[in-house]
Structures are given as C-alpha cells and as structure tokens.
Design a protein around this motif. Structure first.
Motif, PDB file in Angstrom:
ATOM      1  N   ILE A  25       0.723  -1.345  -0.025  1.00 36.63           N
ATOM      2  CA  ILE A  25       0.392   0.447   0.339  1.00 36.63           C
ATOM      3  C   ILE A  25       1.232   1.437  -0.366  1.00 36.63           C
ATOM      4  CG2 ILE A  25      -1.835   1.489   1.164  1.00 36.63           C
ATOM      5  CD1 ILE A  25      -2.802  -1.657   1.820  1.00 36.63           C
ATOM      6  N   ASP A  26       1.887   1.192   0.335  1.00 41.92           N
ATOM      7  CA  ASP A  26       3.009   2.141   0.569  1.00 41.92           C
ATOM      8  C   ASP A  26       3.668   2.377  -0.361  1.00 41.92           C
ATOM      9  OD1 ASP A  26       1.927   2.987   3.336  1.00 41.92           O
ATOM     10  OD2 ASP A  26       3.931   1.997   3.952  1.00 41.92           O
ATOM     11  N   LEU A  27       3.650   1.315  -0.518  1.00 46.65           N
ATOM     12  CA  LEU A  27       4.606   1.411  -2.262  1.00 46.65           C
ATOM     13  C   LEU A  27       3.874   2.420  -3.145  1.00 46.65           C
ATOM     14  CD1 LEU A  27       6.940   1.211  -4.586  1.00 46.65           C
ATOM     15  CD2 LEU A  27       5.852  -1.063  -5.241  1.00 46.65           C
ATOM     16  N   ALA A  28       2.079   1.742  -3.597  1.00 44.95           N
ATOM     17  CA  ALA A  28       1.112   2.226  -4.530  1.00 44.95           C
ATOM     18  C   ALA A  28       0.869   3.568  -3.887  1.00 44.95           C
ATOM     19  CB  ALA A  28      -0.576   1.620  -3.558  1.00 44.95           C
ATOM     20  N   PHE A  29       0.645   4.459  -2.782  1.00 43.74           N
ATOM     21  CA  PHE A  29       0.461   5.321  -2.409  1.00 43.74           C
ATOM     22  C   PHE A  29       1.724   5.871  -2.943  1.00 43.74           C
ATOM     23  CE2 PHE A  29      -2.700   4.572   0.617  1.00 43.74           C
ATOM     24  CZ  PHE A  29      -3.785   5.658  -0.154  1.00 43.74           C
ATOM     25  N   ALA A  30       3.287   5.352  -2.921  1.00 48.49           N
ATOM     26  CA  ALA A  30       3.736   6.366  -3.662  1.00 48.49           C
ATOM     27  C   ALA A  30       4.042   6.721  -5.684  1.00 48.49           C
ATOM     28  CB  ALA A  30       5.750   6.089  -3.157  1.00 48.49           C
ATOM     29  N   LEU A  31       3.232   5.961  -5.863  1.00 45.30           N
ATOM     30  CA  LEU A  31       3.587   6.101  -7.436  1.00 45.30           C
ATOM     31  C   LEU A  31       3.200   7.542  -7.863  1.00 45.30           C
ATOM     32  CD1 LEU A  31       1.281   2.683  -8.228  1.00 45.30           C
ATOM     33  CD2 LEU A  31       3.870   3.161  -8.077  1.00 45.30           C
ATOM     34  N   PRO A  32       2.595   8.667  -7.719  1.00 45.73           N
ATOM     35  CA  PRO A  32       2.423   9.907  -7.859  1.00 45.73           C
ATOM     36  C   PRO A  32       3.468  10.305  -7.787  1.00 45.73           C
ATOM     37  CG  PRO A  32      -0.341   9.312  -6.236  1.00 45.73           C
ATOM     38  CD  PRO A  32       1.308   8.012  -6.369  1.00 45.73           C
ATOM     39  N   GLU A  33       4.259  10.138  -6.945  1.00 49.57           N
ATOM     40  CA  GLU A  33       5.567  10.843  -7.062  1.00 49.57           C
ATOM     41  C   GLU A  33       6.916  10.081  -7.921  1.00 49.57           C
ATOM     42  OE1 GLU A  33       6.183  13.772  -5.306  1.00 49.57           O
ATOM     43  OE2 GLU A  33       3.557  13.355  -5.136  1.00 49.57           O
ATOM     44  N   ALA A  34       6.566   9.069  -8.132  1.00 44.29           N
ATOM     45  CA  ALA A  34       7.461   8.659  -8.867  1.00 44.29           C
ATOM     46  C   ALA A  34       8.530   9.269  -9.471  1.00 44.29           C
ATOM     47  CB  ALA A  34       7.100   7.669  -9.598  1.00 44.29           C
ATOM     48  N   ASP A  35       8.210  10.134 -10.767  1.00 51.10           N
ATOM     49  CA  ASP A  35       9.410  11.077 -10.997  1.00 51.10           C
ATOM     50  C   ASP A  35      10.081  11.843 -10.803  1.00 51.10           C
ATOM     51  OD1 ASP A  35       7.584   9.676 -13.604  1.00 51.10           O
ATOM     52  OD2 ASP A  35       6.258  11.543 -13.635  1.00 51.10           O
ATOM     53  N   ILE A  47      10.616  -2.893  -8.450  1.00 45.49           N
ATOM     54  CA  ILE A  47      10.645  -4.474  -7.453  1.00 45.49           C
ATOM     55  C   ILE A  47      10.536  -5.241  -8.805  1.00 45.49           C
ATOM     56  CG2 ILE A  47       9.069  -5.989  -5.927  1.00 45.49           C
ATOM     57  CD1 ILE A  47      10.165  -3.876  -4.593  1.00 45.49           C
ATOM     58  N   ASP A  48       9.922  -4.626 -10.102  1.00 50.21           N
ATOM     59  CA  ASP A  48       9.758  -5.717 -11.277  1.00 50.21           C
ATOM     60  C   ASP A  48      11.609  -5.941 -11.873  1.00 50.21           C
ATOM     61  OD1 ASP A  48       9.116  -4.236 -12.772  1.00 50.21           O
ATOM     62  OD2 ASP A  48       7.163  -3.945 -13.348  1.00 50.21           O
ATOM     63  N   GLY A  49      11.688  -4.975 -11.725  1.00 49.93           N
ATOM     64  CA  GLY A  49      13.433  -4.598 -12.216  1.00 49.93           C
ATOM     65  C   GLY A  49      13.173  -3.976 -13.995  1.00 49.93           C
ATOM     66  N   ASP A  50      11.806  -3.325 -14.160  1.00 46.48           N
ATOM     67  CA  ASP A  50      11.758  -2.772 -15.908  1.00 46.48           C
ATOM     68  C   ASP A  50      12.520  -1.493 -15.910  1.00 46.48           C
ATOM     69  OD1 ASP A  50      10.433  -1.423 -14.527  1.00 46.48           O
ATOM     70  OD2 ASP A  50       8.249  -1.942 -16.186  1.00 46.48           O
ATOM     71  N   GLY A  51      12.943  -1.115 -14.924  1.00 48.46           N
ATOM     72  CA  GLY A  51      13.391   0.611 -14.841  1.00 48.46           C
ATOM     73  C   GLY A  51      13.118   1.593 -14.281  1.00 48.46           C
ATOM     74  N   ASP A  52      11.511   1.158 -14.115  1.00 42.76           N
ATOM     75  CA  ASP A  52      10.310   1.993 -13.354  1.00 42.76           C
ATOM     76  C   ASP A  52      10.057   1.860 -12.274  1.00 42.76           C
ATOM     77  OD1 ASP A  52       8.571   0.880 -14.663  1.00 42.76           O
ATOM     78  OD2 ASP A  52       8.328   2.233 -16.093  1.00 42.76           O
ATOM     79  N   VAL A  53       8.993   2.929 -11.323  1.00 38.49           N
ATOM     80  CA  VAL A  53       8.225   2.271 -10.935  1.00 38.49           C
ATOM     81  C   VAL A  53       7.587   2.653 -11.231  1.00 38.49           C
ATOM     82  CG1 VAL A  53       7.863   3.118  -8.253  1.00 38.49           C
ATOM     83  CG2 VAL A  53      10.819   2.973  -8.852  1.00 38.49           C
ATOM     84  N   ASP A  54       6.232   1.284 -11.306  1.00 33.78           N
ATOM     85  CA  ASP A  54       4.619   1.396 -11.377  1.00 33.78           C
ATOM     86  C   ASP A  54       3.949   0.836 -10.772  1.00 33.78           C
ATOM     87  OD1 ASP A  54       5.534  -0.370 -12.770  1.00 33.78           O
ATOM     88  OD2 ASP A  54       5.581   0.284 -15.171  1.00 33.78           O
ATOM     89  N   PHE A  55       2.391   0.960 -11.369  1.00 36.41           N
ATOM     90  CA  PHE A  55       1.901  -0.782 -10.607  1.00 36.41           C
ATOM     91  C   PHE A  55       2.284  -2.009 -11.115  1.00 36.41           C
ATOM     92  CE2 PHE A  55      -2.270  -2.508  -9.552  1.00 36.41           C
ATOM     93  CZ  PHE A  55      -2.297  -1.841  -8.831  1.00 36.41           C
ATOM     94  N   ASP A  56       2.780  -1.644 -11.615  1.00 34.64           N
ATOM     95  CA  ASP A  56       3.651  -3.691 -12.012  1.00 34.64           C
ATOM     96  C   ASP A  56       4.298  -3.947 -10.887  1.00 34.64           C
ATOM     97  OD1 ASP A  56       2.291  -3.418 -14.531  1.00 34.64           O
ATOM     98  OD2 ASP A  56       4.286  -2.750 -15.624  1.00 34.64           O
ATOM     99  N   ASP A  57       5.278  -3.047 -10.439  1.00 32.04           N
ATOM    100  CA  ASP A  57       5.798  -3.303  -9.649  1.00 32.04           C
ATOM    101  C   ASP A  57       4.679  -3.274  -7.714  1.00 32.04           C
ATOM    102  OD1 ASP A  57       8.824  -2.449  -9.890  1.00 32.04           O
ATOM    103  OD2 ASP A  57       7.725  -0.964 -10.346  1.00 32.04           O
ATOM    104  N   VAL A  58       4.339  -2.962  -7.933  1.00 31.65           N
ATOM    105  CA  VAL A  58       2.714  -2.921  -6.236  1.00 31.65           C
ATOM    106  C   VAL A  58       2.781  -4.513  -7.131  1.00 31.65           C
ATOM    107  CG1 VAL A  58       1.073  -1.981  -5.272  1.00 31.65           C
ATOM    108  CG2 VAL A  58       2.274  -0.316  -5.826  1.00 31.65           C
ATOM    109  N   VAL A  59       1.947  -5.037  -7.996  1.00 32.22           N
ATOM    110  CA  VAL A  59       1.941  -5.979  -8.188  1.00 32.22           C
ATOM    111  C   VAL A  59       2.448  -7.179  -8.187  1.00 32.22           C
ATOM    112  CG1 VAL A  59       1.046  -7.355 -10.071  1.00 32.22           C
ATOM    113  CG2 VAL A  59       0.154  -5.734  -9.950  1.00 32.22           C
ATOM    114  N   ASP A  60       3.857  -6.881  -8.290  1.00 31.56           N
ATOM    115  CA  ASP A  60       5.251  -8.074  -8.153  1.00 31.56           C
ATOM    116  C   ASP A  60       5.283  -7.359  -6.818  1.00 31.56           C
ATOM    117  OD1 ASP A  60       5.151  -8.351 -10.826  1.00 31.56           O
ATOM    118  OD2 ASP A  60       6.774  -7.661 -10.868  1.00 31.56           O
TER     119      ASP A  60
END
Length: 93
Positions: A25-35, A47-60
């Motif tokens: 949940i904390d990671l999901a709330f941090a997504l708007p600030e990911a940029d 988390i998923d190692g694709d070079g960005d922080v997005d909802f896929d990382d939350v799912v993983d």
C-alpha cells in the motif's frame, strides 16, 4: 525503506522490518511521486526490474508478500481490491 534479503530491492518500503501488505500500500501511494525519485531510489523500489516504478512493481511486491506468507488467494484478491479500487483509484481521481 530497507532491503531485508540483500538483493538490492527495498521490499520493506516503510522500514518496519517486515515485508507485508502495508509495504504494498505504501508503494502504491508513492506512485504519484515516482517521477521525482532519484536514480538510487528508483532502482531500490523497482521491484520488477524494468527500470521504472509503476503499478507493475506494486503487483510484483504483492505477489512476493503472498508467496512468502503463503496466503490464501482470497486474501490476496481482497487486498488488491482494497488497494486498487479504494485507495489508488480514489487518490488518482
């Protein structure tokens, strides 16, 4: 944030020495600030190692918690429902 297993990814997002759905949940709330993350922060939360922080990382991260704790799928689904439909959708509207 902390890296409990030393893999370079900081799964313990809130730093409470536990990896659980609070971190998801904390990671999901941090997504708007990911940029606004530094490269070091982005790498730590990618988390998923694709070079960005997005909802896929939350799912993983949610699946990592689920697998580690061997939770019933209904628990995972109810947490996803709460996370996405109640929190993320509301926060990004």
């Amino acid at each position: 944030p902390q890296d409990p297993n030393g893999d370079g990814t900081f799964e313990d997002v809130n730093g409470d020495n536990q990896v659980n759905f609070e971190d998801v949940i904390d990671l999901a709330f941090a997504l708007p600030e990911a940029d606004n993350l530094t490269d070091q922060q982005r790498n730590a939360l990618d988390i998923d190692g694709d070079g960005d922080v997005d909802f896929d990382d939350v799912v993983d991260l949610a699946f990592e918690v689920w697998e580690e704790r061997q939770l019933d799928f209904r628990v995972l689904f109810s947490n996803f429902y709460y996370l996405y439909f109640v929190n993320v959708t509301w926060c990004t509207s």
